[in-house]
Design an enzyme around this catalytic site. Sequence first.
Site, PDB file in Angstrom:
ATOM      1  N   SER A 143      -2.829  -6.848   3.113  1.00  6.34           N
ATOM      2  CA  SER A 143      -3.559  -7.459   4.219  1.00  6.34           C
ATOM      3  C   SER A 143      -3.546  -8.683   4.800  1.00  6.34           C
ATOM      4  CB  SER A 143      -4.683  -5.965   5.038  1.00  6.34           C
ATOM      5  OG  SER A 143      -3.725  -4.891   4.006  1.00  6.34           O
ATOM      6  N   LYS A 172     -18.032  -6.007   7.865  1.00  6.61           N
ATOM      7  CA  LYS A 172     -16.612  -6.584   8.870  1.00  6.61           C
ATOM      8  C   LYS A 172     -16.674  -5.794   9.627  1.00  6.61           C
ATOM      9  CE  LYS A 172     -13.219  -7.982   5.189  1.00  6.61           C
ATOM     10  NZ  LYS A 172     -12.737  -7.726   4.259  1.00  6.61           N
ATOM     11  N   ARG A 227      -2.219  -5.912  -8.757  1.00  2.00           N
ATOM     12  CA  ARG A 227      -0.840  -6.907  -8.327  1.00  2.00           C
ATOM     13  C   ARG A 227      -0.863  -8.271  -9.132  1.00  2.00           C
ATOM     14  NH1 ARG A 227      -3.484  -8.349  -2.517  1.00  2.00           N
ATOM     15  NH2 ARG A 227      -4.983  -7.806  -3.550  1.00  2.00           N
ATOM     16  N   HIS A 277       0.638  -1.491   0.066  1.00  2.00           N
ATOM     17  CA  HIS A 277       0.158   0.322  -0.080  1.00  2.00           C
ATOM     18  C   HIS A 277       0.932   1.426   0.013  1.00  2.00           C
ATOM     19  CE1 HIS A 277      -3.229  -2.426   2.407  1.00  2.00           C
ATOM     20  NE2 HIS A 277      -3.941  -2.431   1.052  1.00  2.00           N
TER      21      HIS A 277
END
Length: 159
Positions: free
Chosen positions: A127, A41, A90, A17
Amino acid sequence: MRRAVCPGSFDPITNGHLDIISRASRLYDEVYVAVMINQAKKGLFEIEERIDLIRRVTAEYGNVRVEAFHGLLVDFCKQRDIPAIVKGLRAVSDFDYELQMAQMNNGLSGVETLFIPTNPTYSFLSSSLVKEVATWGGDVSHLVPAEVLQVLNERLRKD
């Protein structure tokens, strides 16, 4: 003034990040890091903790602002006159999803999305993966900033 936003949950912020935020801060006059609030969440870190950590690890850039948001990212952009979203990619699987989001965001508001390929060092990093490895005692010191590592280790020892 050229503005952009780097959105995400950042639970916690990783070196991947940080790499994208750093690169965006060199391309834009002002970069907002929008920390997503997802009521459905439960994160490891509260929103305020994430914001504090991000502010600490991005302080050296000088042109990064960190704020929480919920709802549509394009509304966040409109309220702050931000014409661009910066996203790190990614892998091809990221592109498939992010392209759909970029097209939707552009269709809703005209906001453009800039994709930055992730540094290969961080191409596997998320993460979720950091939390999982750290939970089981794995070394994640090379994956997160030192300040984040300290808080992450303290939190996992508590829980």
